[in-house]
Write an enzyme that holds these catalytic residues in place. Structure first.
Site, short mmCIF file in Angstrom:
data_model
loop_
_atom_site.label_atom_id
_atom_site.label_comp_id
_atom_site.label_asym_id
_atom_site.label_seq_id
_atom_site.Cartn_x
_atom_site.Cartn_y
_atom_site.Cartn_z
N GLU A 49 10.51 56.89 53.54
CA GLU A 49 9.56 57.10 52.45
C GLU A 49 8.22 56.57 52.93
O GLU A 49 8.09 55.39 53.25
CB GLU A 49 9.98 56.33 51.19
CG GLU A 49 11.17 56.89 50.48
CD GLU A 49 11.52 56.04 49.26
OE1 GLU A 49 10.64 55.31 48.76
OE2 GLU A 49 12.67 56.09 48.83
N ASP A 60 5.45 49.90 41.22
CA ASP A 60 5.65 48.96 42.32
C ASP A 60 5.32 47.53 41.95
O ASP A 60 4.41 47.26 41.15
CB ASP A 60 4.80 49.39 43.52
CG ASP A 60 5.28 50.70 44.11
OD1 ASP A 60 6.46 50.76 44.46
OD2 ASP A 60 4.49 51.66 44.19
#
EC number: 4.2.1.20
Length: 262
Positions: A49, A60
């Site tokens: 990724e 995140d």
């Protein structure tokens, strides 16, 4: 069949679990990113990724937020990452690459132009955490015109009854978020994580990957019989920062994790 699908098929035929890492594009710089990707590919990494730096990465935690901020300060943007991926492909890399990114970046680039560029340079998949199923129609329209780049679906412990709908026609693999909240929570998995993963596995026609909070293969041992692979993000970013983005450390970590996972 694109690189992700081909890799997943090959792993299933061998009876192996997949190992996926997340790395922020542009750290330590774009050349360094390329070296890290090549080192991981040689060490047996199955899919990567590649995080596209964004100013407000809402899914995140602090580690990836900070990495994204550093990359932006380094002048990294989507156009430069496209060039890097294109260079990697020209240099012979066949590592399946998934862009992990936020939809605003795609809108700014232009949805149709973005999908076209992904296909041109060799981006195999997209994970867009802030793009729910109900709002995927615009990008899906362009992705479906060319099977090269695919959209990876995310599910979470609260997806519940929506899981069959989200996975209807899903491609590549399904990304199972293992905990509530943001990335990097250090194996603090949802208390019902195993039953949730089993419910996803029961309806998924594609491999089931588990991510968020994973550091070692030991962390996913209790789920090993249910999942088809594991994804490591924040821990890998931290490991790279602590070791000056060493390709040797990256390769050793990937090799060890993959071996222990299988």
């Amino acid at each position: 069949m694109n690189r992700i699908e081909a890799k997943m098929k090959a792993l299933q035929e061998k009876g192996e679990k997949a190992f996926i890492t997340y790395i922020t594009a542009g750290l330590p710089d774009l050349e360094g990113t390329k070296k890290l990707l090549k080192a991981q590919e040689e060490a047996g990494l199955d899919v990567v990724e590649l995080g596209i730096p964004f100013s407000d990465p809402v899914a995140d935690g602090p580690v990836i937020q900070d990495a994204s901020y550093k990359a932006i300060c380094n002048g990294i943007n989507l156009k430069k990452v496209f060039v890097t991926v294109e260079e990697l492909r020209k240099e012979g890399s066949e590592l399946p690459i998934v862009f992990m990114m936020y939809y605003n970046t795609i809108l700014h680039y232009g949805v149709e132009a973005f999908v076209k560029k992904c296909n041109e340079v060799g981006v195999d998949g997209l994970i867009i955490p802030d793009l729910p199923l109900e709002e995927q129609e615009e990008i899906a329209k362009y992705l479906n015109q060319d099977e090269t780049t695919i959209l990876i679906q995310l599910v979470s412990p609260v997806s519940g009854d929506r899981i069959p709908k989200i996975l209807d026609g899903a491609k590549g693999f399904v990304y199972c978020v293992s905990s509530m909240g943001v990335t990097g929570q250090g194996a603090d998995f949802h208390k019902e994580v195993l039953s949730y993963l089993k419910s996803v596995k029961a309806v998924a026609k594609i491999p089931v990957m588990m991510g968020f909070g994973i550091r070692t293969a030991e962390d996913v041992k209790p789920m090993k019989d249910t999942i088809d692979g594991a994804i490591v993000g924040s821990h890998f970013i931290r490991l790279m920062e602590e070791n000056d983005y060493s390709t040797k450390v990256a390769a050793e970590y990937c090799s060890t994790f993959k071996k222990e996972l299988n």
